[in-house]
Design an enzyme around this catalytic site. Structure first.
Site, PDB file in Angstrom:
ATOM      1  N   LEU A 188      56.715  11.780 -13.744  1.00 46.37           N
ATOM      2  CA  LEU A 188      56.687  12.604 -12.483  1.00 46.37           C
ATOM      3  C   LEU A 188      56.652  11.837 -11.321  1.00 46.37           C
ATOM      4  CD1 LEU A 188      53.942  15.038 -13.680  1.00 46.37           C
ATOM      5  CD2 LEU A 188      56.124  15.221 -13.889  1.00 46.37           C
ATOM      6  N   HIS A 189      57.527  12.314 -10.218  1.00 46.25           N
ATOM      7  CA  HIS A 189      57.727  11.898  -9.028  1.00 46.25           C
ATOM      8  C   HIS A 189      57.409  12.856  -7.869  1.00 46.25           C
ATOM      9  CE1 HIS A 189      61.397  14.088  -9.192  1.00 46.25           C
ATOM     10  NE2 HIS A 189      61.649  13.102 -10.441  1.00 46.25           N
ATOM     11  N   HIS A 219      58.812  16.295  -8.663  1.00 49.31           N
ATOM     12  CA  HIS A 219      57.872  17.192  -9.512  1.00 49.31           C
ATOM     13  C   HIS A 219      56.734  17.742  -8.527  1.00 49.31           C
ATOM     14  CE1 HIS A 219      59.720  14.723 -12.661  1.00 49.31           C
ATOM     15  NE2 HIS A 219      60.164  16.125 -13.099  1.00 49.31           N
ATOM     16  N   GLY A 268      63.580  22.708 -10.468  1.00 55.88           N
ATOM     17  CA  GLY A 268      64.373  22.200  -9.303  1.00 55.88           C
ATOM     18  C   GLY A 268      65.587  22.428  -9.465  1.00 55.88           C
ATOM     19  N   ASP A 321      68.753  20.384 -10.822  1.00 56.40           N
ATOM     20  CA  ASP A 321      69.439  20.826 -12.068  1.00 56.40           C
ATOM     21  C   ASP A 321      69.702  22.114 -11.904  1.00 56.40           C
ATOM     22  OD1 ASP A 321      68.807  18.379 -14.237  1.00 56.40           O
ATOM     23  OD2 ASP A 321      67.165  18.684 -13.068  1.00 56.40           O
ATOM     24  N   GLN A 350      71.089  23.888 -14.984  1.00 57.39           N
ATOM     25  CA  GLN A 350      69.927  24.379 -15.948  1.00 57.39           C
ATOM     26  C   GLN A 350      69.207  25.686 -15.314  1.00 57.39           C
ATOM     27  OE1 GLN A 350      67.108  21.591 -17.893  1.00 57.39           O
ATOM     28  NE2 GLN A 350      65.967  21.981 -15.782  1.00 57.39           N
ATOM     29  N   VAL A 356      64.454  17.359  -3.742  1.00 51.42           N
ATOM     30  CA  VAL A 356      63.580  16.404  -3.141  1.00 51.42           C
ATOM     31  C   VAL A 356      64.322  15.088  -2.927  1.00 51.42           C
ATOM     32  CG1 VAL A 356      61.359  15.464  -2.639  1.00 51.42           C
ATOM     33  CG2 VAL A 356      61.618  17.573  -3.677  1.00 51.42           C
ATOM     34  N   ARG A 408      64.999   9.229 -13.834  1.00 51.62           N
ATOM     35  CA  ARG A 408      66.067   8.471 -14.447  1.00 51.62           C
ATOM     36  C   ARG A 408      66.117   7.173 -13.166  1.00 51.62           C
ATOM     37  NH1 ARG A 408      68.766  10.476 -18.701  1.00 51.62           N
ATOM     38  NH2 ARG A 408      68.421  12.699 -19.132  1.00 51.62           N
TER      39      ARG A 408
HETATM   40  O1  PAF Z   1      64.482  19.613 -16.097  1.00 49.74           O
HETATM   41  C1  PAF Z   1      63.649  19.278 -17.307  1.00 49.74           C
HETATM   42  O2  PAF Z   1      63.074  18.201 -16.907  1.00 49.74           O
HETATM   43  C2  PAF Z   1      63.810  19.504 -18.601  1.00 49.74           C
HETATM   44  O3  PAF Z   1      65.228  19.913 -19.013  1.00 49.74           O
HETATM   45  C3  PAF Z   1      63.090  20.934 -18.867  1.00 49.74           C
HETATM   46  C4  PAF Z   1      63.382  21.967 -18.103  1.00 49.74           C
HETATM   47  C5  PAF Z   1      61.416  20.458 -18.604  1.00 49.74           C
HETATM   48  C6  PAF Z   1      63.008  21.124 -20.386  1.00 49.74           C
HETATM   49  O4  PAF Z   1      62.714  20.195 -21.331  1.00 49.74           O
END
Ligand code: PAF
Length: 282
Positions: A33-34, A37, A147, A150, A153, A176, A187
């Protein structure tokens, strides 16, 4: 803050909060986490009675075994951060807990999942949908926070919620960035100092392209970004696409959509990074 590792324990805890009429938020994460998050969790804490944060490196969304193996795992530090920002529950299950048997479900989010990340990382969004749906079934949150880094996503999760008719609100939260502009990502910790410096060209280029776009066509702006990245040593562009922010399909002219987003993916050394920028938002 309570740290739980089984769905049974989690459900029992949440049932007791629910019986007191408390609203429940979920922030799904893969840990490491950063501050990005933290901003999601802070918002979840502010807007709800109970904030659950899941920490689970989901194997089914990795199409590269080495990427899964090297993904940073920092549970202790993650729990300390969550405690600081006021999360109520950290849910950190094992792989066996989330996948007691193989998940054979196949989702289709066409055309959202056939482009960009979907095209470059086959099976990735199927894995994301598998785990996020399992987390939604386990937590039954009123609202879940994701966030906008992504970006694809987020669109796919909204579509999954629509397809499965799940009673959860999806809240998208702005990217952020570090002080120097780099989009925060777990990463980033894998980058060497030199790679970290090179990666700055990503946000610098995207921000410059905002000004460039005012005087240039969409095709010229796309070429501008591609050239800037190609001319930066150590960056290997995978794609830069300028898309409609809802359909995620490429557009040809600025006038083709009122919601226009530029999405980029590239390798900085061995580390794959993504980022995006909004040119227009309705
Ligand atoms: O964005 C992420 O960190 C991942 O894709 C998630 C949504 C936690 C699903 O594993």
């Amino acid at each position: 803050m309570k740290v739980v590792s089984t769905v049974k324990e989690l459900k029992a805890l949440l049932d007791s909060y629910r019986s007191e009429g408390k609203s429940i938020a979920l922030v799904p994460t893969m840990g490491a986490l950063h501050a990005g998050h933290a901003s999601l969790v802070e918002r979840a804490v502010r807007e709800n009675d109970v904030a659950v944060v899941s920490i689970f490196v989901n194997p089914t969304q990795f199409n590269d075994k080495n990427d899964l193996k090297n993904y940073p795992r920092t549970l202790e530090a993650d729990c300390a951060l969550l405690e600081r920002v006021g999360a109520s529950i950290a849910f950190a299950p094992s792989v066996e807990e989330m996948y007691p048997s193989e998940d054979t479900r196949q989702f289709s989010f066409e055309p959202l999942d056939t482009v960009m990340e979907g095209a470059c990382r086959p099976g990735h969004f199927n894995g994301v949908a598998q785990i996020v749906s399992k987390l939604f079934y386990a937590v039954e949150p009123d609202v879940a926070y994701f966030g906008e880094k992504d970006f694809q996503q987020l669109a796919i999760i909204r579509e999954m919620v629509r397809q499965l008719a799940l009673p959860v609100e999806i809240a998208g939260c702005p990217i952020v960035r570090e002080k120097d502009g780099l989009a925060m990502s777990s990463r980033n910790t894998l980058l060497s100092a030199e790679e970290r410096e090179r990666a700055l060209a990503i946000s610098r280029t995207l921000f410059s392209s905002l000004d460039y776009a005012k005087e240039h066509s969409l095709a010229e702006t796309k070429a501008f970004v591609e050239e800037c990245i190609d001319n930066t040593a150590g960056l290997d562009l995978e794609y830069f696409q300028i898309v409609d922010g809802n359909s995620l399909q490429e557009i040809k002219e600025w006038g083709d959509s009122s919601y226009v987003v530029g999405c980029i993916a590239l390798f900085c050394g061995k580390i794959r990074l993504i980022d995006n920028i909004k040119y227009k938002e309705d």
